[in-house]
Scaffold this motif. Structure first.
Motif, mmCIF file in Angstrom:
data_model
loop_
_atom_site.group_PDB
_atom_site.id
_atom_site.type_symbol
_atom_site.label_atom_id
_atom_site.label_comp_id
_atom_site.label_asym_id
_atom_site.label_seq_id
_atom_site.Cartn_x
_atom_site.Cartn_y
_atom_site.Cartn_z
ATOM 1 N N GLU A 2 -100.802 11.269 62.590
ATOM 2 C CA GLU A 2 -100.224 10.178 61.806
ATOM 3 C C GLU A 2 -101.264 9.623 60.838
ATOM 4 O O GLU A 2 -102.452 9.592 61.138
ATOM 5 N N VAL A 3 -100.767 9.168 59.677
ATOM 6 C CA VAL A 3 -101.643 8.585 58.670
ATOM 7 C C VAL A 3 -100.902 7.424 58.004
ATOM 8 O O VAL A 3 -99.740 7.555 57.639
ATOM 9 N N LEU A 8 -103.236 7.701 53.082
ATOM 10 C CA LEU A 8 -102.678 8.859 52.382
ATOM 11 C C LEU A 8 -102.952 8.755 50.888
ATOM 12 O O LEU A 8 -103.368 9.728 50.263
ATOM 13 N N GLU A 11 -106.743 9.392 50.168
ATOM 14 C CA GLU A 11 -107.260 10.736 50.445
ATOM 15 C C GLU A 11 -106.155 11.784 50.375
ATOM 16 O O GLU A 11 -106.072 12.670 51.221
ATOM 17 N N LEU A 12 -105.320 11.691 49.377
ATOM 18 C CA LEU A 12 -104.149 12.556 49.286
ATOM 19 C C LEU A 12 -104.511 14.030 49.348
ATOM 20 O O LEU A 12 -103.892 14.808 50.072
ATOM 21 N N SER A 14 -106.966 15.663 50.744
ATOM 22 C CA SER A 14 -107.346 16.165 52.071
ATOM 23 C C SER A 14 -106.135 16.253 53.001
ATOM 24 O O SER A 14 -106.037 17.172 53.815
ATOM 25 N N TRP A 15 -105.184 15.329 52.864
ATOM 26 C CA TRP A 15 -103.976 15.383 53.697
ATOM 27 C C TRP A 15 -103.086 16.554 53.291
ATOM 28 O O TRP A 15 -102.463 17.202 54.135
ATOM 29 N N ARG A 18 -104.570 19.618 54.839
ATOM 30 C CA ARG A 18 -104.243 19.704 56.271
ATOM 31 C C ARG A 18 -102.825 20.228 56.474
ATOM 32 O O ARG A 18 -102.588 21.065 57.345
ATOM 33 N N ALA A 19 -101.890 19.725 55.670
ATOM 34 C CA ALA A 19 -100.505 20.199 55.774
ATOM 35 C C ALA A 19 -100.430 21.682 55.407
ATOM 36 O O ALA A 19 -99.734 22.466 56.068
ATOM 37 N N GLU A 23 -100.922 21.812 59.781
ATOM 38 C CA GLU A 23 -100.747 20.562 60.528
ATOM 39 C C GLU A 23 -99.530 19.818 59.998
ATOM 40 O O GLU A 23 -99.206 19.884 58.819
ATOM 41 N N VAL A 25 -98.195 16.197 59.216
ATOM 42 C CA VAL A 25 -98.736 14.862 58.993
ATOM 43 C C VAL A 25 -97.561 13.895 58.877
ATOM 44 O O VAL A 25 -96.704 14.050 58.016
ATOM 45 N N VAL A 27 -96.389 10.255 57.951
ATOM 46 C CA VAL A 27 -96.828 9.099 57.170
ATOM 47 C C VAL A 27 -96.176 7.855 57.769
ATOM 48 O O VAL A 27 -94.969 7.831 58.004
#
Length: 100
Positions: A2-3, A8, A11-12, A14-15, A18-19, A23, A25, A27
């Motif tokens: 969760e973020v 988000l 640090e868009l 990097s998220w 990750r997706a 992963e 994520v 929100v």
């Protein structure tokens, strides 16, 4: 994972990475889940459907289009001149169901 929305935004990139890596994520806004960020598979839809057994490869090559319309290419007209709609079955319906 969760973020919060604020993290988000900050640090868009990097998220998104990750997706993309697989992963999921979630929100959140004030602790409440509001959206899910997931990666998109890069495989072609037709390839995926064939792999899953929902489509079968063609047994013959597709004929080349000549550009000239024949009477068989033009849809029949119903009373009043409105085109007759095709049956909503087959691949088109499957694709619509997948996109929902």
């Amino acid at each position: 994972m969760e973020v919060p929305v604020s993290a988000l935004r900050a640090e868009l990139r990097s998220w998104i990475e990750r997706a993309r890596a697989g992963e999921e994520v979630v929100v959140t806004e004030r602790g409440v889940p509001v959206a899910r960020l997931t990666g998109i598979a890069t495989a072609d839809l037709v390839t995926e459907l064939t792999r899953d057994g929902l489509l079968t490869p063609p047994s013959t090559e597709r004929p080349q289009h000549t550009g000239a319309a024949t009477p068989a290419d033009v849809p029949e007209r119903a009373v009043g001149g409105a085109p007759v709609r095709a049956n909503r079955s087959g691949v088109a319906a499957l694709v619509r169901r997948i996109r929902r």
